[in-house]
Enzyme design. Structure first.
Site, PDB file in Angstrom:
ATOM      1  CG  HIS A  43      -1.968   1.038   1.211  1.00 36.52           C
ATOM      2  ND1 HIS A  43      -3.200   0.857   1.794  1.00 36.52           N
ATOM      3  CD2 HIS A  43      -2.003   2.294   0.698  1.00 36.52           C
ATOM      4  CE1 HIS A  43      -3.937   1.953   1.643  1.00 36.52           C
ATOM      5  NE2 HIS A  43      -3.217   2.834   0.981  1.00 36.52           N
ATOM      6  CD  GLU A  70      -4.482  -2.999   0.718  1.00 31.78           C
ATOM      7  OE1 GLU A  70      -5.099  -4.022   1.049  1.00 31.78           O
ATOM      8  OE2 GLU A  70      -3.997  -2.207   1.550  1.00 31.78           O
ATOM      9  CG  HIS A 190      -7.989  -2.227   8.905  1.00 34.18           C
ATOM     10  ND1 HIS A 190      -7.131  -1.405   8.211  1.00 34.18           N
ATOM     11  CD2 HIS A 190      -8.023  -1.746  10.165  1.00 34.18           C
ATOM     12  CE1 HIS A 190      -6.683  -0.451   9.001  1.00 34.18           C
ATOM     13  NE2 HIS A 190      -7.201  -0.641  10.201  1.00 34.18           N
TER      14      HIS A 190
END
Length: 237
Positions: A43, A70, A190
């Site tokens: 990410h 991401e 998450h």
């Protein structure tokens, strides 16, 4: 089984803390794959405080499993994804100063924008996933953007599970059923951990993939990376 994609942002954070190349991000990614993970997630953020844009370019020829990038689809990010052409791009509406991802897309409000971005990725053969809060009202508008998958934002589940509230998983199951009925694949991520991942998988139908970074790396400090990955794979069967 549900696929495990390991987010290696925290490895990059550790490397960046001292400069140099220890730990070696490329070697860690190769090792994670050899330990059985089915994917590598990164990410990159605009300030490059952990994963750098150059890291993404360096990882592309190395990653042999699914490569998942991401990020917020700002122009620089879109250009990077189109250059690398990963198997999957996960769109996350992060603010530039966000410490970590903290919300999913409002797919009703941003449907037009997402449609444009996803159409470009689809033209280039890149599967797209949209990061979503566990709100079933957001699922059909997500489908209408042309995305192939959604990723359910699981922080609320993890928090409630730790408090003993297992019913918090029900909204995720509802979203997964709606997504599956529309033909969307379901990912999640998450704050999923060894403590809460089994129950989530048991309760959420059609779960294709989980992306786990912070918890997995933290657990690996005690158990080692290979052992930790093997524990996740056992729970995800």
């Amino acid at each position: 089984m549900t696929h495990l994609s390991v987010n290696i942002n925290k490895i990059a954070t550790l490397r960046n803390a001292r400069g140099g190349n220890v730990p070696d991000l490329i070697k860690v990614a190769k090792d994670i794959e050899s330990f059985g993970a089915m994917g590598i997630t990164v990410h990159p953020r605009p300030d490059e405080r952990h994963i750098r844009y150059q890291d993404v370019l360096d990882l592309k020829p190395v990653v042999k499993t699914e490569f998942n990038i991401e990020g917020n689809p700002v122009p620089k990010f879109i250009d990077l994804v189109l250059k690398v052409k990963p198997e999957q791009v996960t769109l996350v509406p992060d603010a530039e100063d966000a410490i970590t991802s903290n919300a999913g897309w409002d797919t009703i409000k941003h449907k037009g924008f997402l449609k444009e971005v996803i159409a470009e990725f689809n033209r280039n053969g890149i599967r797209t996933s949209i990061f979503l809060d566990p709100d079933v009202r957001q699922v059909e508008p997500a489908f209408e953007t042309g995305t192939k998958r959604i990723e359910l934002y699981t922080e609320a589940y993890a928090h409630q599970y730790a408090l003993g509230n297992k019913d918090a998983v029900k909204v995720y199951a509802d979203c997964a059923r709606e997504a599956t009925a529309l033909g969307l694949g379901v990912n999640a991520g998450h704050d999923l951990s060894l403590d809460n991942i089994r129950y989530f998988k048991e309760q959420v139908p059609g779960l294709l993939e989980v992306s786990i970074g912070h918890a997995l790396i933290t657990e690996a400090l005690y158990m080692g990376l290979e052992v930790t990955i093997q524990k996740y794979l056992k729970l995800l069967k």
